[in-house]
Enzyme design. Sequence first.
Site, PDB file in Angstrom:
ATOM      1  N   LYS A  12       0.287   2.844  24.616  1.00  0.00           N
ATOM      2  CA  LYS A  12      -0.542   1.685  24.960  1.00  0.00           C
ATOM      3  C   LYS A  12       0.261   0.714  25.811  1.00  0.00           C
ATOM      4  CE  LYS A  12      -4.139   3.011  22.721  1.00  0.00           C
ATOM      5  NZ  LYS A  12      -5.284   3.488  23.452  1.00  0.00           N
ATOM      6  N   CYS A  13      -0.473  -0.113  26.526  1.00  0.00           N
ATOM      7  CA  CYS A  13       0.106  -1.171  27.355  1.00  0.00           C
ATOM      8  C   CYS A  13       1.062  -2.008  26.505  1.00  0.00           C
ATOM      9  CB  CYS A  13      -1.037  -2.027  27.890  1.00  0.00           C
ATOM     10  SG  CYS A  13      -0.498  -3.454  28.820  1.00  0.00           S
ATOM     11  N   PRO A  14       2.194  -2.344  27.003  1.00  0.00           N
ATOM     12  CA  PRO A  14       2.751  -2.170  28.348  1.00  0.00           C
ATOM     13  C   PRO A  14       3.713  -0.994  28.468  1.00  0.00           C
ATOM     14  CG  PRO A  14       4.103  -3.753  27.207  1.00  0.00           C
ATOM     15  CD  PRO A  14       3.014  -3.299  26.232  1.00  0.00           C
TER      16      PRO A  14
END
Length: 82
Positions: A12-14
Amino acid sequence: MADAMVDARFLKCPMPVLRAARALRGLAPGDRLRVLATDPGAVLDFRDFCRDTGHALVSWSELKGVLSFTIKCAPAPSPAKV
């Protein structure tokens, strides 16, 4: 010109951008990095990352939920003249 790849699928981001940034530090200017990701937010993240760092987002595509980004490593910034 060398090519490298980062598999950031299911992160998942980042994290995809952070992994790409780390890999780009080890590449020479003009080298290309391919990044695989599955987070839909990565499209905007990589666009912004490349704009902010000077790397070139050469292309991106999506196939069966897997995003593929090709980034061309920017030249090293020249030292500021005083």
